[in-house]
Design an enzyme around this catalytic site. Sequence first.
Site, PDB file in Angstrom:
ATOM      1  N   SER A 127       0.891 -11.287  -6.839  1.00 17.19           N
ATOM      2  CA  SER A 127       1.374  -9.910  -6.856  1.00 17.19           C
ATOM      3  C   SER A 127       2.501  -9.791  -5.843  1.00 17.19           C
ATOM      4  CB  SER A 127       0.245  -8.945  -6.491  1.00 17.19           C
ATOM      5  OG  SER A 127       0.742  -7.640  -6.247  1.00 17.19           O
ATOM      6  N   TYR A 140      -6.630  -6.852  -0.544  1.00 20.75           N
ATOM      7  CA  TYR A 140      -5.919  -7.205  -1.774  1.00 20.75           C
ATOM      8  C   TYR A 140      -4.674  -8.026  -1.445  1.00 20.75           C
ATOM      9  CZ  TYR A 140      -3.362  -6.789  -6.157  1.00 20.75           C
ATOM     10  OH  TYR A 140      -2.662  -7.074  -7.309  1.00 20.75           O
TER      11      TYR A 140
END
Length: 265
Positions: A127, A140
Amino acid sequence: MPQIALVTGASSGVGEALSLLLTDRGWRVYGLSRRSVELEGVIALPADISDAEAIRRAVGQLLDREGRLDAVLHCAGVGGAGAVESMPEEQARQVMEANFWGSWNVCQATLPYLRKSPRARLLLVSSIAGHMGIPFRSVYCASKAAVIALSDSLRLELRGSTVQVACISPGDIATNSIATQYRQPAGDLDPLYRERYRRADEAMVNNVDQGMSARHVAEKMAAILERETLSPHYVIGEPVQKLSTIAQRILPGRAWEWVLGRYYS
């Protein structure tokens, strides 16, 4: 003969879109996800990526049927939001288990067979958040940064083999990921964090709502898969998101933190 691909996270989002896209392009696709799904032309493999033994069994089923594996596109992952100080450890560990250890499990289960393919490809989805620290998305970001480091190490380890590894870092994607992930209730946070957490969470929800379509990311990944030579990293997103990964490296630390803080304020 058709090329054989394993796509993880095939029950929704990018994994689902990619499974269908590759099938349309002549690949024989096995779609791995926690729950068995019915996608036209896709062979379902139910397994949780955080369960190493379940992944090995699923890959074994694929090999029993096909005898080979040519590409792995690892799209499965989960999100999570909360303050480092107070986010429940169990919830934080679940994010790391899925995103990092899930990637680790998929690599360990598939690499012995990928190395036997004359043109093997391993695409790991990280990501843009893996390139930087985002407030209240710490676990995350850490889990996705770990995927980037894993891909970098793999490329060096696999020199001399037929396997090419690329790490894909998408920006915001319009999926149901926000609704299905753990988000710490704002009321559980200390007043020091509470209002900034609310604003950051609202910004994240808005960014996802206005994000790229899963189909768009799938098309980009399919194009990468077909390239003769893969680059180590690909960033998929709006120009400002792509620039953020460069700005994070070249701006002085305090300047970058100011920019990011303003963005999520």
